[in-house]
Design a protein around this motif. Structure first.
Motif, short mmCIF file in Angstrom:
data_model
loop_
_atom_site.label_atom_id
_atom_site.label_comp_id
_atom_site.label_asym_id
_atom_site.label_seq_id
_atom_site.Cartn_x
_atom_site.Cartn_y
_atom_site.Cartn_z
N PHE A 86 35.74 48.18 29.57
CA PHE A 86 36.91 48.89 30.08
C PHE A 86 37.95 49.05 28.98
N GLU A 87 38.59 50.20 28.97
CA GLU A 87 39.59 50.54 27.94
C GLU A 87 40.74 49.54 27.93
N GLY A 88 40.91 48.86 26.80
CA GLY A 88 41.96 47.85 26.66
C GLY A 88 43.35 48.40 26.83
N ALA A 89 43.59 49.65 26.40
CA ALA A 89 44.92 50.25 26.53
C ALA A 89 45.30 50.41 28.00
N ILE A 90 44.34 50.70 28.84
CA ILE A 90 44.61 50.81 30.28
C ILE A 90 44.93 49.43 30.85
N PHE A 91 44.12 48.45 30.49
CA PHE A 91 44.34 47.08 30.95
C PHE A 91 45.75 46.61 30.58
N ARG A 92 46.10 46.77 29.31
CA ARG A 92 47.43 46.34 28.85
C ARG A 92 48.55 47.15 29.50
N GLY A 93 48.33 48.46 29.65
CA GLY A 93 49.34 49.31 30.26
C GLY A 93 49.59 48.97 31.71
N LEU A 94 48.54 48.64 32.44
CA LEU A 94 48.70 48.23 33.84
C LEU A 94 49.56 46.97 33.94
N LEU A 95 49.28 45.99 33.08
CA LEU A 95 50.04 44.75 33.12
C LEU A 95 51.47 44.94 32.63
N ARG A 96 51.65 45.86 31.71
CA ARG A 96 53.00 46.15 31.22
C ARG A 96 53.83 46.83 32.33
N ARG A 97 53.22 47.78 33.03
CA ARG A 97 53.93 48.52 34.08
C ARG A 97 54.11 47.69 35.35
N LYS A 98 53.16 46.80 35.63
CA LYS A 98 53.25 45.96 36.83
C LYS A 98 52.81 44.54 36.45
N PRO A 99 53.74 43.76 35.89
CA PRO A 99 53.40 42.44 35.36
C PRO A 99 52.71 41.50 36.36
N GLY A 100 52.98 41.61 37.63
CA GLY A 100 52.38 40.72 38.62
C GLY A 100 51.02 41.17 39.12
N LEU A 101 50.50 42.27 38.59
CA LEU A 101 49.22 42.80 39.05
C LEU A 101 48.11 41.77 38.83
N ASP A 102 47.31 41.54 39.84
CA ASP A 102 46.21 40.58 39.76
C ASP A 102 45.00 41.30 39.16
N LEU A 103 44.88 41.21 37.86
CA LEU A 103 43.89 41.95 37.09
C LEU A 103 43.23 41.03 36.09
N VAL A 104 41.90 40.92 36.17
CA VAL A 104 41.14 40.11 35.22
C VAL A 104 39.99 40.93 34.66
N ARG A 105 39.50 40.49 33.52
CA ARG A 105 38.35 41.13 32.87
C ARG A 105 37.11 40.28 33.09
N VAL A 106 35.94 40.91 33.06
CA VAL A 106 34.71 40.12 33.22
C VAL A 106 34.65 39.04 32.15
N GLN A 107 35.18 39.32 30.97
CA GLN A 107 35.19 38.34 29.89
C GLN A 107 36.00 37.09 30.26
#
Length: 115
Positions: free
Chosen positions: A9-30
């Motif tokens: 998954f695109e790291g820029a999207i992952f980081r952008g989601l957390l930047r825009r919504k810091p409390g988002l419950d988002l994890v990577r398979v890694q």
């Protein structure tokens, strides 16, 4: 809502989601010990954890999701996006989904992005 991103998954999207919504419950398979796990294993883990899968893998992941559902095994949901979609648009779509829907509405849904 809880999300899991697949391995590529695109790291820029992952980081952008957390930047825009810091409390988002988002994890990577890694992050959860699933690095190099096959698609069926990832789908099972995501379902058990109640996490909607975010993926760019349009080639195999939806096929495994539909196969799983045909066998009577649910998925927590899946958002499939082309890698050519602008990062900001993907982030906006995912955040819109979190604002207007519930996790229960995504069970057994495979949705392409953009919306």
């Amino acid at each position: 809502m809880k999300f899991l991103t697949d391995e590529n998954f695109e790291g820029a999207i992952f980081r952008g989601l957390l930047r825009r919504k810091p409390g988002l419950d988002l994890v990577r398979v890694q992050d959860v010990g699933l690095i190099e796990a096959d698609d069926p294993t990832i789908l099972e883990w995501a379902y058990q954890a109640g996490r909607i899968l975010l993926t760019h893998d349009r080639r195999t992941m939806p096929r495994f999701a539909y196969q799983r559902m045909a066998e009577g095994k649910p998925i927590a949901g899946m958002l499939v996006m082309k890698s050519t979609i602008p990062v900001g648009q993907v982030i906006d779509d995912i955040l819109l989904i979190t604002a207007v829907s519930t996790p229960e509405e995504w069970v057994n849904i495979v949705q392409d992005l953009p919306l």
